[in-house]
Design a protein around this motif. Structure first.
Motif, short mmCIF file in Angstrom:
data_model
loop_
_atom_site.label_atom_id
_atom_site.label_comp_id
_atom_site.label_asym_id
_atom_site.label_seq_id
_atom_site.Cartn_x
_atom_site.Cartn_y
_atom_site.Cartn_z
N ILE A 696 0.84 -1.20 0.00
CA ILE A 696 0.00 0.00 0.00
C ILE A 696 0.87 1.25 0.00
O ILE A 696 0.61 2.23 -0.73
CB ILE A 696 -0.95 -0.02 1.22
CG1 ILE A 696 -1.93 -1.20 1.10
CG2 ILE A 696 -1.69 1.31 1.36
CD1 ILE A 696 -2.84 -1.36 2.30
N VAL A 773 -7.54 4.71 3.78
CA VAL A 773 -7.34 3.30 3.44
C VAL A 773 -7.26 2.46 4.70
O VAL A 773 -7.82 1.36 4.79
CB VAL A 773 -6.06 3.12 2.59
CG1 VAL A 773 -5.71 1.64 2.45
CG2 VAL A 773 -6.26 3.76 1.22
N TRP A 776 -10.56 1.34 6.03
CA TRP A 776 -11.36 0.37 5.28
C TRP A 776 -11.38 -0.97 6.00
O TRP A 776 -10.41 -1.36 6.66
CB TRP A 776 -10.77 0.15 3.89
CG TRP A 776 -10.92 1.30 2.95
CD1 TRP A 776 -11.71 2.40 3.11
CD2 TRP A 776 -10.27 1.45 1.68
NE1 TRP A 776 -11.60 3.24 2.04
CE2 TRP A 776 -10.72 2.68 1.13
CE3 TRP A 776 -9.37 0.68 0.96
CZ2 TRP A 776 -10.30 3.14 -0.10
CZ3 TRP A 776 -8.94 1.15 -0.27
CH2 TRP A 776 -9.40 2.36 -0.79
N ALA A 781 -11.46 -3.34 1.21
CA ALA A 781 -10.15 -3.20 0.56
C ALA A 781 -9.98 -4.21 -0.57
O ALA A 781 -9.35 -3.90 -1.58
CB ALA A 781 -9.05 -3.39 1.61
N ARG A 784 -11.65 -2.64 -3.49
CA ARG A 784 -10.95 -1.46 -3.99
C ARG A 784 -9.60 -1.82 -4.65
O ARG A 784 -9.16 -1.13 -5.55
CB ARG A 784 -10.69 -0.48 -2.84
CG ARG A 784 -11.95 0.02 -2.14
CD ARG A 784 -12.69 1.07 -2.93
NE ARG A 784 -13.71 1.73 -2.12
CZ ARG A 784 -13.64 2.99 -1.72
NH1 ARG A 784 -12.63 3.74 -2.08
NH2 ARG A 784 -14.60 3.50 -0.97
N LEU A 808 -8.28 -2.31 8.30
CA LEU A 808 -6.87 -2.56 8.01
C LEU A 808 -5.95 -2.00 9.08
O LEU A 808 -4.93 -2.59 9.41
CB LEU A 808 -6.50 -1.96 6.64
CG LEU A 808 -7.25 -2.50 5.43
CD1 LEU A 808 -6.65 -1.89 4.16
CD2 LEU A 808 -7.19 -4.01 5.36
#
Length: 934
Positions: A696, A773, A776, A781, A784, A808
């Motif tokens: 990420i 993020v 999420w 995730a 996405r 996450l």
């Protein structure tokens, strides 16, 4: 007792976490089960809403000083909450880290034992072992009349003093009215003393108060003589009669050797009080000693290769050179394995002095004077092992406390009994009528509390066991037993899956206790997945219909018998179920065989486990399952596969012994997947644990704005200074100390809880920042990041173990033991393809915290591991998992000393057919489908 009207608990627009503005009401003073898929919002409702508000209302009822902390406490996101009583949370966690806390102190049973020993304990002389008692004049008279015949004399010992001379002694005695003495067993009349007599030089001088003839008629004169002797003799009376002498004292001292004893008080029996604690270990029960096995962990190494571990540290290179020189001077070969050196050489190198070289033991002992330096303390602790204190034998108490007995037992011996054994012993101790009058209230409380602990399935625990060694489930059941002992009325109890870690046999007794708690007028709300527990509840509140964002709604509220087509209802009605496999995997020809396993209650146990299968280790709580899997099988395989075990021996972690272990050669590694936390810090989270956060961060670092600003992947790490908030240092919150309450963490005002600097959050992917993020869920995730194969694959494994609802960036400290364990399983699945070879996976109750539908998914994950050639061994009480196993090892038949044996082993059908197996009794009704042998 009349409790008055019973309003319902009404909740309006609860929005905590994923709760979607739910409104409902549940009756008070009922047994309510909150259930639903994992992540559907059960804990958010039960703990973060109901318990949190109940705790706030309890604080409101306290002093004005306490109320000032309310504004610092986070307030539940709910518009209105009515009918709520002060709340008590009983969670699945063990926060105790101190070795001073024991099961006895945590349950308050030991406090009542201390009170019992102080009231009716019988002290004995710590020197000669004779009974110690405080004599009254009446008791002395009764003893003399019952024992003595004929003439006797009542005397008292004259205290000796080097300052007094013979003439002064005689003059003083005459002035006090005494005319007869017995000096060194020779009687004298003070008016007829021979010229050579010297009372000041005599070893013992007894002053005669009166001479009498035994019989009832002498009672009045005798009691006056005894009182006079007690007064003049500093509390000691000696009765001389033709057959010998009788000694009495009105103080707590031995009547045989005059050794004093301490007054019996509860503090005398407390190892946390200087009055009762052993002076050798300060009440810890153990002392630290340097251990040769820790100093020389691998005796196959030579001195040159670092056999003596402390000398391998960089700062001690010169010491290592001196060691080699000393060995050569002694005639020992520095390149020979340590174990082959002569014992005299080894002793000299460890304890002696050769030239400039000082043995490792005196060297380490010399460093003790620098223990004020932290790095010295850490260094020394590596080579010390806790051993039972030589003064108290590990009992923690001093000799005065251990000299007091009740029914021939010391309080330490009573603490070494299992809870079941203590409960039975307390019911059988003989008490006199006067002792019963003094102790009956204490005994009633003790019997009730030990009974509660037995009923919650903890009958195998001893009072002396350290609280920090308990599992979360055991700690929770202790808290439940304490709640029953507190006898509160009209309180709200919130429990987190109390059946975790319990065998079905013990679950029935636990439910009986919860019903008693309800019948006292309390409201009991528990998060639970166990089908039988749900059926026994008065009300079932089911959240769902899914997990995470797909949950947070009330899908059913009412009696469990009325539920229809909800997910839980389908399992309760039998429309959905986890079936028995139509065919089990074949067992053999590869077998892992353990011979003669010994540790704790395992005594010479033989176990066989087929490789390439799913094996369940079963049995009642305390039967030895964890000892067999963790301390024996895992440690022994570590030794063979990795060349050493990871047990922290210097901290007392045990390694079970075996007579033999065969069949392990096909295994490439052994992996223990337990319920220990994945991290002690909120900085650890699911995405970092499975090593997917790097992907990420790389994605964000590749964005145009990030490249323009020359941001690297490390900029998007909240653990590195470059991009994290400088105020909270990437934690996202700051700690507020609450003095007498638990500390509260509030969002950082500088970053708003995002962890990052504002300019870092300006970098976005499709309009979302890295903070967004991290908020999420795993499921979101996956959707996405569907175009990122590597990242999507790692996240998919989280979903497969039932963790799709986790955020996450959810702090690791907020995860339950079951969630932490499933996270570890997911990481193993992520890395399974990267490392070859067949592995043995050891799992400790992986169904913890799982809904039945999630259990079904977990079984599929475990089957995937087995089908890939691995072996899975798990400790489990969940009957649906046990019936799916290929092989079962059932330990028991009871707990503690009544367990530790293999009751039966084989396919589930074999266990179900074994009449002595508790597991078999509950398993048999589920095996209604014939199973074909492969």
């Amino acid at each position: 007792m009349t409790l008055g009207p019973i309003p319902a608990i009404r909740i309006v627009n609860a929005r905590q976490h994923n709760l979607k503005g739910i409104s409902f009401e549940i009756p008070r003073r009922k047994l309510v089960v909150v259930t639903g898929p994992s992540g559907s919002g059960k804990s958010s409702l039960a703990f973060d809403t109901l318990y949190a508000e109940g705790q706030r209302r309890y604080i409101e009822s306290l002093s004005t000083y306490a109320k000032q902390f309310l504004e610092r406490m986070p307030k539940p996101l709910v518009d209105r909450l009515e009918g709520l009583a002060p709340a008590v949370a009983i969670e699945q966690q063990n926060p105790v880290v101190s070795s001073r806390s024991t099961v006895g102190t945590a349950t308050e049973v030991y406090d009542y034992l201390r009170l019992l020993w102080a009231r009716v304990g019988r002290p004995h002389c710590r020197v000669c072992g004779s009974p110690v008692r405080r004599d009254t004049p009446e008791e002395v008279v009764d003893a003399v009349i019952a024992t003595v015949e004929g003439r006797f004399q009542v005397t008292f010992p004259l205290p000796t003093s080097s300052a007094l001379v013979h003439d002064t002694l005689v003059e003083n005695l005459r002035a006090m009215g005494f005319i007869r003495v017995v000096a060194d067993d020779v009687p004298y009349h003070l008016d007829e003393l021979p010229p050579e007599a010297d009372l000041a030089a005599a070893k013992e001088v007894l002053v005669v108060v009166d001479r009498l003839v035994a019989g009832p008629e002498a009672r009045g004169r005798l009691i006056e003589a005894v009182r006079t002797a007690f007064t003049e003799g500093d509390g000691i009376v000696v009765v001389l009669h033709p057959s010998g002498r009788m000694r009495f004292t009105e103080f707590l001292a031995c009547s045989v050797c005059d050794t004093p004893s301490r007054t019996l008080t509860p503090s005398l029996f407390s190892f946390n009080n200087p009055r009762g604690a052993c002076g050798g270990c300060n009440g810890f029960g153990a002392v630290l000693e340097y251990d040769e096995d820790l100093i020389v962990p691998d005796p196959t190494r030579s001195l040159s290769a670092g056999a003596i571990d402390p000398w391998t540290k960089p700062r001690y290179q010169s010491r290592r050179r001196m060691l080699i020189d000393a060995a050569k001077q002694l005639g020992a070969d520095p390149d020979a394995p340590w174990k082959t050196l002569r014992s005299s050489y080894r002793k000299e190198l460890l304890h002696g002095k050769v030239g400039r070289y000082v043995g490792i033991f005196p060297f380490l002992e010399g460093l003790e004077r620098k223990r004020y330096k932290q790095y010295i303390r850490v260094f020394l602790r590596q080579y010390q092992r806790a051993v039972p204190c030589p003064h108290c034998g590990g009992t923690r108490l001093n000799e005065h406390a251990l000299a007091v007995r009740l029914d021939s037992r010391t309080i330490a011996e009573a603490s070494a009994l299992t809870m079941d054994g203590l409960h039975q012993w307390l019911g059988a101790v003989p008490f006199s009528e006067s002792e019963q009058a003094v102790a009956h209230l204490i005994l009633d409380e003790l019997r009730a509390r030990t009974g509660f602990l037995v009923d919650v399935g903890l009958g195998y625990l001893t009072l002396e066991r350290q609280t920090r060694t308990l599992s979360g489930g055991e700690a929770q059941r202790i808290a439940l037993a304490n709640a029953l002992g507190a006898k509160l009325v009209d309180a709200l109890y919130v429990l987190d899956e109390p059946t975790i870690g319990l065998h079905p046999r013990d679950t029935e007794r636990l439910l009986g206790l919860l019903e008693r708690l309800r019948d006292r007028g309390n409201s009991v709300i528990m998060v639970e997945h166990d089908v039988e527990t749900i059926r026994r509840a008065d009300v079932m509140l089911e959240l769902g219909p899914g997990a995470g964002e797909a949950g947070g709604e009330v899908v059913f509220n009412g009696p469990p018998g009325d539920v229809t087509d909800t997910l839980t209802g389908q399992y309760l009605r039998g429309r959905k179920r986890i079936g028995v496999p139509s065919m089990r995997r074949p067992t053999g020809p590869l077998w892992l065989e353990i011979r003669g396993a010994e540790l704790h209650n395992l005594q010479n146990v033989d176990v066989t486990i087929p490789l390439g299968t799913l094996t369940a280790i079963t049995g009642v709580s305390g039967s030895g399952k964890s000892t067999l899997m963790h301390d024996v099988l895992y440690r022994q395989l570590e030794n063979r596969l990795r060349g050493g075990h990871s047990a922290k021996s210097h901290l007392g972690e045990p390694v079970g012994g075996v007579r033999g272990l065969t069949g392990w050669e096909p295994l490439a590694d052994v992996v223990l997947v337990d319920q220990s936390p994945i991290g002690r810090s909120p900085r650890s989270n699911p995405i970092t644990y499975i090593k997917a956060f790097d992907e990420i961060r790389e994605l964000f670092a590749s964005q145009p704005l990030a490249r323009q600003r020359k941001y690297s992947a490390s900029t998007f790490s909240f653990n590195l200074p470059k991009g994290r908030c400088s105020v909270c240092e990437g934690a996202g919150h700051v700690k507020i100390e609450m003095v007498f309450l638990a500390d509260v963490f509030v969002p950082c005002e500088a970053c708003g809880g995002s962890r990052y600097k504002g300019e870092v959050l300006e970098v976005r992917i499709n309009g979302v920042s890295i903070h967004d993020v991290l908020q999420w869920t795993v499921q979101e995730a996956i959707t996405r990041f569907r175009h990122q194969p590597k990242l999507g694959s790692a996240l998919w494994q989280l979903q497969q173990v039932g963790l799709g609802y986790l955020r996450l960036g959810q702090p690791a400290t907020t995860l339950s033991g079951g969630e932490a364990q499933r996270l570890k399983i997911a990481r193993e699945l992520v890395t399974a393809g990267k490392r070859g070879g067949r592995k043995l996976y050891l799992l400790d109750e992986p169904t913890t915290g799982l809904h039945l539908d999630d259990v079904r998914v977990l079984i599929q994950v475990l089957d995937r591991l087995v089908d890939a050639g691995h072996t899975v061994v798990l400790i489990e009480h969940h009957l649906d998992v046990i019936k799916r196993a290929d092989w079962v090892v059932d330990l028991g038949p009871g707990a503690g000393s009544e367990g530790g044996r293999v009751v039966a082993s084989g396919p589930p059908e074999v266990i179900a057919a074994e009449s002595t197996s508790w597991t078999g009794r509950y398993l048999a009704p589920l095996l209604d489908t014939p199973v074909a042998s492969a």
